[in-house]
Motif scaffolding. Structure first.
Motif, short mmCIF file in Angstrom:
data_model
loop_
_atom_site.label_atom_id
_atom_site.label_comp_id
_atom_site.label_asym_id
_atom_site.label_seq_id
_atom_site.Cartn_x
_atom_site.Cartn_y
_atom_site.Cartn_z
N ASP A 157 0.83 -1.21 0.00
CA ASP A 157 0.00 0.00 0.00
C ASP A 157 0.87 1.25 0.00
O ASP A 157 0.60 2.21 -0.74
N ILE A 158 1.89 1.27 0.84
CA ILE A 158 2.75 2.44 0.95
C ILE A 158 3.49 2.68 -0.36
O ILE A 158 3.56 3.83 -0.85
N ARG A 159 4.05 1.62 -0.95
CA ARG A 159 4.79 1.79 -2.21
C ARG A 159 3.88 2.29 -3.33
O ARG A 159 4.25 3.19 -4.10
N LYS A 160 2.68 1.72 -3.42
CA LYS A 160 1.74 2.12 -4.47
C LYS A 160 1.29 3.56 -4.25
O LYS A 160 1.24 4.36 -5.21
N TRP A 161 0.99 3.92 -3.01
CA TRP A 161 0.53 5.28 -2.71
C TRP A 161 1.63 6.29 -3.01
O TRP A 161 1.37 7.37 -3.55
N LYS A 162 2.86 5.94 -2.67
CA LYS A 162 3.99 6.84 -2.95
C LYS A 162 4.12 7.10 -4.44
O LYS A 162 4.33 8.25 -4.86
N GLU A 163 3.97 6.07 -5.24
CA GLU A 163 4.08 6.23 -6.69
C GLU A 163 2.93 7.05 -7.25
O GLU A 163 3.13 7.97 -8.06
N LEU A 164 1.71 6.74 -6.82
CA LEU A 164 0.53 7.45 -7.34
C LEU A 164 0.56 8.93 -7.00
O LEU A 164 0.11 9.78 -7.79
N ASN A 165 1.08 9.27 -5.83
CA ASN A 165 1.09 10.66 -5.37
C ASN A 165 2.41 11.37 -5.65
O ASN A 165 2.60 12.50 -5.21
N LYS A 166 3.31 10.69 -6.36
CA LYS A 166 4.59 11.28 -6.76
C LYS A 166 5.35 11.86 -5.56
O LYS A 166 5.86 12.98 -5.60
N VAL A 167 5.38 11.08 -4.50
CA VAL A 167 6.10 11.50 -3.29
C VAL A 167 7.59 11.26 -3.50
O VAL A 167 8.01 10.13 -3.73
N ASP A 168 8.38 12.34 -3.43
CA ASP A 168 9.82 12.20 -3.61
C ASP A 168 10.58 12.57 -2.34
O ASP A 168 11.81 12.59 -2.32
N GLY A 169 9.85 12.83 -1.27
CA GLY A 169 10.46 13.05 0.04
C GLY A 169 10.18 11.88 0.95
O GLY A 169 9.83 10.79 0.50
N HIS A 170 10.32 12.10 2.24
CA HIS A 170 10.08 11.01 3.19
C HIS A 170 8.59 10.82 3.43
O HIS A 170 7.78 11.71 3.14
N ILE A 171 8.23 9.66 3.94
CA ILE A 171 6.85 9.36 4.32
C ILE A 171 6.80 9.09 5.82
O ILE A 171 7.60 8.31 6.34
N THR A 172 5.87 9.73 6.49
CA THR A 172 5.65 9.51 7.91
C THR A 172 4.31 8.81 8.10
O THR A 172 3.29 9.25 7.55
N VAL A 173 4.31 7.70 8.83
CA VAL A 173 3.07 6.98 9.15
C VAL A 173 2.67 7.31 10.58
O VAL A 173 3.47 7.18 11.51
N ILE A 174 1.43 7.77 10.74
CA ILE A 174 0.92 8.20 12.05
C ILE A 174 -0.22 7.28 12.48
O ILE A 174 -1.16 7.04 11.72
N TRP A 175 -0.13 6.78 13.71
CA TRP A 175 -1.23 5.98 14.25
C TRP A 175 -2.26 6.91 14.88
O TRP A 175 -1.98 7.61 15.84
N SER A 176 -3.47 6.92 14.32
CA SER A 176 -4.55 7.72 14.88
C SER A 176 -5.84 6.91 14.89
O SER A 176 -6.94 7.46 14.86
N ALA A 177 -5.70 5.61 14.94
CA ALA A 177 -6.86 4.72 14.98
C ALA A 177 -7.32 4.53 16.42
O ALA A 177 -6.78 5.13 17.35
N SER A 178 -8.29 3.68 16.60
CA SER A 178 -8.86 3.46 17.93
C SER A 178 -7.82 2.90 18.90
O SER A 178 -6.89 2.19 18.50
N VAL A 179 -8.01 3.21 20.14
CA VAL A 179 -7.15 2.66 21.19
C VAL A 179 -7.32 1.15 21.23
O VAL A 179 -8.44 0.64 21.24
#
Length: 214
Positions: A157-179
């Motif tokens: 998912d991360i690799r595909k999303w990075k390519e689709l959104n043309k991300v050329d910097g770093h990616i930060t993943v944030i946990w904001s789901a339920s406890v």
């Protein structure tokens, strides 16, 4: 120096929650230089409170890191996306949470409703039963057959999303789901955790948040 040409990525686990949708709305408002009506009067978007995006203040610099360090990406150019086990459109989720002013919600809602939400990895034993009924956007099938398969799905998912959104910097993943309830599994190092995840015979109590962290 703020690097204007670099697109950084922010991926939120639980993007349909209050934190995710208000982050996304705020980024759109700043990117498009929106203004909106409030009780006291009309206000315009700004990055106040975001330390990487505001310049130093005061005699000794105070808060604010813009221009202080090379390589900081502009949040205006950031790509924001994420996962959620609920399928509620993000603009609708922003409207439902009643956090931001209605005039701002009106301006960003259509764009947010058109954004994709990646299905989330979940384990019903880790979250409250009240949320099971709305968990309609979840990873299933072979991708959900083991902790290894779940982690590999997240990484794809991360690799595909990075390519689709043309991300050329770093990616930060944030946990904001339920406890989640506490996991009973304990690992002394990241290597031990990864070894357990990739062991298909392993029955450890590995939570979704541990998989996203890996």
């Amino acid at each position: 120096m703020m690097v204007q040409g670099v697109t950084a990525g922010i991926l939120v686990v639980g993007i349909g929650g209050n934190n995710g949708v208000t982050l996304l709305a705020g980024q759109i408002a700043n990117r498009d230089k929106l203004s909106w009506e409030t009780g006291p009067g009309r206000v315009s978007a700004n990055w106040f409170g975001c330390l990487t995006q505001i310049p130093p203040r005061g005699i000794h610099g105070g808060v604010g890191f813009q221009g202080r360090y090379d390589g900081l990406a502009s949040a205006d150019n950031a790509a924001i996306g994420g996962w959620d086990i609920r399928s509620t459109k993000l603009g609708q989720a922003l409207y439902d949470c009643r956090v931001l002013e209605p005039d701002l919600v009106r301006q960003v809602r259509e764009e947010m409703d058109g954004m994709d939400i990646m299905p989330g990895v979940w384990d019903p034993s880790f979250i409250g039963e009240s949320q099971h009924k709305t968990a309609l956007n979840v990873v299933s099938g072979e991708d959900d057959s083991s902790t290894r398969c779940r982690l590999e799905r997240i990484r794809r998912d991360i690799r595909k999303w990075k390519e689709l959104n043309k991300v050329d910097g770093h990616i930060t993943v944030i946990w904001s789901a339920s406890v989640e309830r506490p996991s009973e599994a304990e690992y002394k190092s990241a290597e031990e955790l990864l070894e357990a995840i990739f062991d298909d015979s392993n029955c450890d109590d590995i939570s979704p948040s541990m998989l996203y962290a890996a």
